[in-house]
Design an enzyme around this catalytic site. Structure first.
Site, PDB file in Angstrom:
ATOM      1  N   CYS A   1       0.842  -1.196   0.000  1.00 41.43           N
ATOM      2  CA  CYS A   1       0.000   0.000   0.000  1.00 41.43           C
ATOM      3  C   CYS A   1       0.879   1.248   0.000  1.00 41.43           C
ATOM      4  CB  CYS A   1      -0.913   0.006   1.221  1.00 41.43           C
ATOM      5  SG  CYS A   1      -2.050   1.404   1.273  1.00 41.43           S
TER       6      CYS A   1
ATOM      7  N   GLY B   1      -4.578  -1.874  -0.291  1.00 41.72           N
ATOM      8  CA  GLY B   1      -4.437  -1.085  -1.503  1.00 41.72           C
ATOM      9  C   GLY B   1      -5.592  -0.129  -1.740  1.00 41.72           C
TER      10      GLY B   1
ATOM     11  N   SER C   1     -13.224   6.713   2.416  1.00 43.63           N
ATOM     12  CA  SER C   1     -12.455   6.679   3.663  1.00 43.63           C
ATOM     13  C   SER C   1     -12.114   8.116   4.038  1.00 43.63           C
ATOM     14  CB  SER C   1     -11.181   5.836   3.475  1.00 43.63           C
ATOM     15  OG  SER C   1     -11.499   4.485   3.253  1.00 43.63           O
TER      16      SER C   1
ATOM     17  N   HIS D   1     -12.451   9.883   7.492  1.00 47.55           N
ATOM     18  CA  HIS D   1     -11.674   9.772   8.729  1.00 47.55           C
ATOM     19  C   HIS D   1     -11.269  11.090   9.391  1.00 47.55           C
ATOM     20  CE1 HIS D   1     -11.729   5.640   7.670  1.00 47.55           C
ATOM     21  NE2 HIS D   1     -10.770   5.700   6.773  1.00 47.55           N
TER      22      HIS D   1
ATOM     23  N   ASN E   1      -8.843  -0.625  15.378  1.00 39.30           N
ATOM     24  CA  ASN E   1      -8.367  -1.946  15.767  1.00 39.30           C
ATOM     25  C   ASN E   1      -6.869  -1.862  16.034  1.00 39.30           C
ATOM     26  OD1 ASN E   1     -10.840  -3.652  15.349  1.00 39.30           O
ATOM     27  ND2 ASN E   1     -10.651  -2.783  13.298  1.00 39.30           N
TER      28      ASN E   1
ATOM     29  N   CYS F   1     -10.524  -4.433  10.272  1.00 39.21           N
ATOM     30  CA  CYS F   1     -10.268  -3.221   9.487  1.00 39.21           C
ATOM     31  C   CYS F   1      -8.994  -2.532   9.965  1.00 39.21           C
ATOM     32  CB  CYS F   1     -11.459  -2.277   9.623  1.00 39.21           C
ATOM     33  SG  CYS F   1     -11.288  -0.761   8.687  1.00 39.21           S
TER      34      CYS F   1
END
Length: 341
Positions: free
Chosen positions: A112, A159, A214, A216, A294, A337
């Site tokens: 990534c 990715g 995403s 956030h 997590n 996740c």
């Protein structure tokens, strides 16, 4: 090595089969073996002439990866499937079973390049994009080896799916094709870190698959701190692209928001998030998916206290958003996740 059969779209396969066999219907026959009967080689396709099977095997591969590891959670029913490519690279998918309703979270790249501070995948050096066939091997392997029927596909693994646009697009076409998996587009969700030009390009494909951003963070400054590479595009530009996608495709749009203790989870952040989204979307608001962080040993972030998470949730509900909190699954096998390596 020959290319993966599913690196080609079905329409192209028909033309290729007609060119070298004179029989375009063989493409439908082969696809039935792959998707309905889960054949992993042309030798399995016993109603094809032997000489044709030999010729096809010289031109294509039905499966170009092999199962490297399969781990099951001891706390829930989650499974992590790690596949190995022919060039000895590894990538993982996560099976999320429900009774009679299984989902799979799939990867689109090996490694990534986005280096989020709160995601373990960012610790893995980017190596290359996966081909459409390699992406689809994740679903096919679980169905063939695990004998599970996949109902939902989530492009949320390792990715950035839209950074591998050809691979992701090719995989989506097979997932939704009646000659492939035959899934409704509503059963497919593409997650993106916010590549605005690619979101607009995807909007024009009219695929009608769900889109998840995403996000956030509710501000560009904060997003740049926790997602530095993703901050290439300003939040408002990304949201405007998502709005266009939503308008053109009549699909679900979800804002993904990982709660990080004392970073983006305070009351001011929730209010800022609500104000931002309302300023772009008006009264037609996207869903918000709150994701508990997590833990990853190599990362310094902490999980938000449950009471504070509930406060954040309740505030957004009062602002008329549809809000869900994702339940962590597969933490003990590093499959939740943000934990994929």
């Amino acid at each position: 090595m020959p290319p993966h059969l599913l690196d080609h779209p079905f329409s192209e396969l028909e033309l290729l089969f007609k060119k070298f066999t004179g029989q375009s219907y063989r493409a439908r026959q082969v696809c039935k073996w792959v998707f309905a009967r889960h054949a992993s080689s042309f030798n399995d396709m016993t109603d094809l002439p032997a000489d044709l099977r030999k010729e096809l095997a010289a031109r294509f591969q039905v499966c170009s990866t092999e199962l490297f590891a399969r781990e099951g959670s001891h706390t829930d029913s989650t499974e992590k499937w790690t596949l190995a490519t022919q060039d000895k690279r590894h990538f993982s998918a996560v099976l999320l079973p429900r009774k009679g309703y299984d989902s799979i979270c799939i990867s689109t790249q090996v490694g990534c390049a986005w280096k989020w501070g709160f995601c373990a995948s960012g610790l893995v050096k980017f190596e290359r994009n996966l081909t459409p066939g390699e992406i689809l091997d994740q679903v096919l392997s679980v169905e063939r080896i695990g004998k599970r029927k996949i109902h939902n596909v989530l492009f949320m693994g390792m990715g950035e799916p839209l950074a591998n646009y050809p691979g992701t697009l090719g995989a989506i076409h097979w997932l939704t094709s009646p000659h492939g998996f035959g899934l409704s587009p509503a059963r497919v969700t593409v997650s993106t870190t916010g590549l605005a030009p690619q979101i607009l390009k995807l909007a024009g494909e009219n695929l009608k698959v769900n889109l998840a951003l995403s996000l956030h963070a509710p501000s560009d400054d904060l997003r740049a701190k926790i997602m530095p590479v993703s901050s290439k595009f300003e939040i408002r530009e990304i949201l405007e692209a998502c709005k266009i996608y939503w308008t053109k495709n009549d699909a679900d749009l979800t804002m993904e928001y990982i709660l990080l203790n004392d970073v983006n989870d305070r009351e001011a952040h929730a209010r800022q998030l609500a104000k931002l989204l309302k300023s772009v979307f008006g009264n037609h608001l996207p869903k918000i998916n709150l994701i508990p962080f997590n833990p990853v040993p190599a990362l310094s972030y902490k999980t938000t206290d449950p009471a504070q998470s509930q406060f954040f949730f309740d505030l957004l509900k009062r602002e008329k958003f549809v809000v869900h909190t994702r339940k962590p699954q597969g933490q003990d096998i590093e499959a939740a996740c943000g934990q994929l390596l």
